[in-house]
Design a protein around this motif. Sequence first.
Motif, PDB file in Angstrom:
ATOM      1  N   VAL A  79       7.200   9.785 -26.432  1.00  0.00           N
ATOM      2  CA  VAL A  79       8.274   8.854 -26.041  1.00  0.00           C
ATOM      3  C   VAL A  79       9.297   8.650 -27.152  1.00  0.00           C
ATOM      4  O   VAL A  79      10.408   8.168 -26.898  1.00  0.00           O
ATOM      5  CB  VAL A  79       7.718   7.479 -25.557  1.00  0.00           C
ATOM      6  CG1 VAL A  79       6.928   7.644 -24.281  1.00  0.00           C
ATOM      7  CG2 VAL A  79       6.906   6.787 -26.628  1.00  0.00           C
ATOM      8  N   LYS A 171       9.461   5.542 -19.986  1.00  0.00           N
ATOM      9  CA  LYS A 171      10.913   5.598 -20.254  1.00  0.00           C
ATOM     10  C   LYS A 171      11.473   4.225 -20.624  1.00  0.00           C
ATOM     11  O   LYS A 171      12.644   4.079 -20.936  1.00  0.00           O
ATOM     12  CB  LYS A 171      11.660   6.129 -19.022  1.00  0.00           C
ATOM     13  CG  LYS A 171      11.319   7.590 -18.744  1.00  0.00           C
ATOM     14  CD  LYS A 171      12.152   8.145 -17.600  1.00  0.00           C
ATOM     15  CE  LYS A 171      11.868   9.625 -17.376  1.00  0.00           C
ATOM     16  NZ  LYS A 171      10.497   9.918 -16.958  1.00  0.00           N
ATOM     17  N   THR A 313       5.356  11.856 -19.393  1.00  0.00           N
ATOM     18  CA  THR A 313       5.813  11.906 -20.797  1.00  0.00           C
ATOM     19  C   THR A 313       5.549  13.306 -21.369  1.00  0.00           C
ATOM     20  O   THR A 313       4.737  13.414 -22.270  1.00  0.00           O
ATOM     21  CB  THR A 313       5.120  10.823 -21.664  1.00  0.00           C
ATOM     22  OG1 THR A 313       3.703  10.993 -21.589  1.00  0.00           O
ATOM     23  CG2 THR A 313       5.476   9.414 -21.236  1.00  0.00           C
TER      24      THR A 313
END
Length: 632
Positions: A79, A171, A313
Amino acid sequence: MGNYAEVFRRSIEDPNGFWGEAAEKISWYKKWDKVLDDSNQPFYRWFTGGELNTCYNCLDRHVEGGRGDQAAIIYDSPVTDTKQTISYRELLDQVSRFAGGLKSLGVVKGDTVVIYMPMVPQALVAMLACARLGAVHSVVFGGFAPKELAVRIDDAKPKVMISASCGIEGKKVIPYKPLLDKAIDLAKHKPANCVILKRPQVEAELTPGRDLDWDQLAASAQPAPCEIVKATDPLYILYTSGTTGMPKGIVRDNGGHAVALYWTMSHLYDVNPGDVYWAASDVGWVVGHSYIVYAPLLYGCTTIVFEGKPVGTPDPGAFWRVISEHGVKVLFTAPTAFRAIKREDSQGAYLKKYDISGFQALYLAGERTDPDTYHWASDMLNRPVIDHWWQTETAWSICGNFRGIELLPVKPGSATKPAPGFDVKILSPESQELGPDQPGVVAVKLPLPPACLPTLWHNDERFLQSYLKPFPGYYFTGDEGYHDEDGYVFIMGRVDDVINVAGHRLSTGAMEEVIATHKAVAECAVMGAADDFKGQLPVGLVVLKAGVAQDPEEIRKELVQMVREQIGAIASFKSVAIVPRLPKTRSGKILRGTMRKIADGAQFSVPSTIDDPATLGEIEEALKTIGYAKKK
Ligand code: COA
Ligand code: AMP
């Protein structure tokens, strides 16, 4: 390789010899006077008189023993697009400096420190720094809302809090500092200082006089040495959901914890020092405490800190990428993570992209591994898939397949056999031990083995009431189940108001407390309904006050929002049905078990104690309108 039955028998018949031997693997400043101290039953203590330091055993000892250059932590964060390796030597340096920083703020042995952090290596640094000073950490999962954090602050009464400017959830970037500030506002107890890790994604405004920047504190600090603590001194408190809104402060000691966790690395997970071990969980849960932080480091393994999700991810190949890139030997996660991967990649196309030849076994816990998930994972991976059953209270598995001793044949749906040290029994409501295939409450004959909770934080009475008084002589697990004639244990679910949502333990009682505060609500019940993906999801049934004119749809939305704001998004509370009344017994007890069966579309019999059987039909109709109560 050994013989499971023989190891188990010895652990029960000779706990002193068994755990005394295991304790030789730990470094002690002073050896114990007694292995098992049963002088104050039903409270038992392990290794009384012993002195050690858990951080020393996790770090200094390995650096002194030649592991300084080995990776202690691999931080893999899709991330933030970051990969970082921290050696044992570097980690020792960071931890002793940060411990020095905490010391400069007045943190001393016995003080409490609350940690509210995302999945970054600094979360481990903070925990180990507390352990180094003999301070008691209490990590609160980042997904909990300020009110939940405030409840824990008031119980733990931290001198200092440690947090970060933000967490990153897939996100979403979640600013943590406003949540921390709000929690401190809500709490009666105020920490003297907060140390904030500033992450580049979000700025954090520091409150002058109270807040300090992590980097500045660490840079100016003198490295702190290890404090000598007693084996029976607390290492940490971890709050877990009980049946009410007040979570239980599970206490973990230093000595028994180090001994038992070290022992599991070889006997349960079958790894060697130097191997890469990965628990894909979060430091805020017990799996994170035990198997992201303490056990792998005590044992000299490399632990993975993964800031990402099994899917999204960026894709359902994330786990396979991490395994292949970092040479992971054993992965431990929750079945729901595998259901998430299966949902997006049922044919294993992403798995085929990676070389995972070094990977040896998958361990699952947090909820029962349903046979479908078991078969899918085991066919896909072609390696042992091991379901093991445990709780925050125990710190390690109560039942499992002790591969390092002897790999027993797997029976899908079973967590295999009791762990050495856990004398697991199935009991009737009258405390009679039940035989094969007879369902009952799952209990453990006292004493519990090392690492299990000695009590609740500052609350011996609740410890007795919740765990020891229901079945005298036994520890009450809160789960129901049975064993078959081969001694395999099958866990069927909780008998109380605790539910498991995506492997996260939550209290329906706490959600009811939130809902009951809505001005239109007269009465409510929250129950866990079966869900193919998350295992269980909470469903609320709400009776409105007479004469309420507000639009029911609006009320539903407000209730969902209230639970999200007051407990956290992690509760996944999205389904509310408005009903004319709740089904009750003649004495007024809400029939939750029956409602749960109706929600799941399962067979149920009308309880003989019910006040008005017509209520069940009303509940069924209301549940159908929100997608539940579909006949199987
Ligand atoms: N901070 C803030 N919010 C968080 C959070 C955190 N640390 N963790 C989860 N949340 C939020 C999620 O973003 C989600 O919010 P949303 O309702 O706005 O979408 C909500 O809480 C529910 O989270 P979760 O139950 O995790 O659902 P998900 O759909 O985001 O992910 C899985 C589902 C299965 C991928 C995920 O739960 C998972 O990986 N679980 C297995 C591993 C694990 O955590 N095990 C724990 C014990 S071993
Ligand atoms: P936690 O304290 O969050 O680890 O949750 C503990 C509870 O999760 C247990 O009491 C069980 O209800 C459930 N649980 C955990 N692991 C398993 C498993 N392998 N099989 C069945 N239930 C499990």
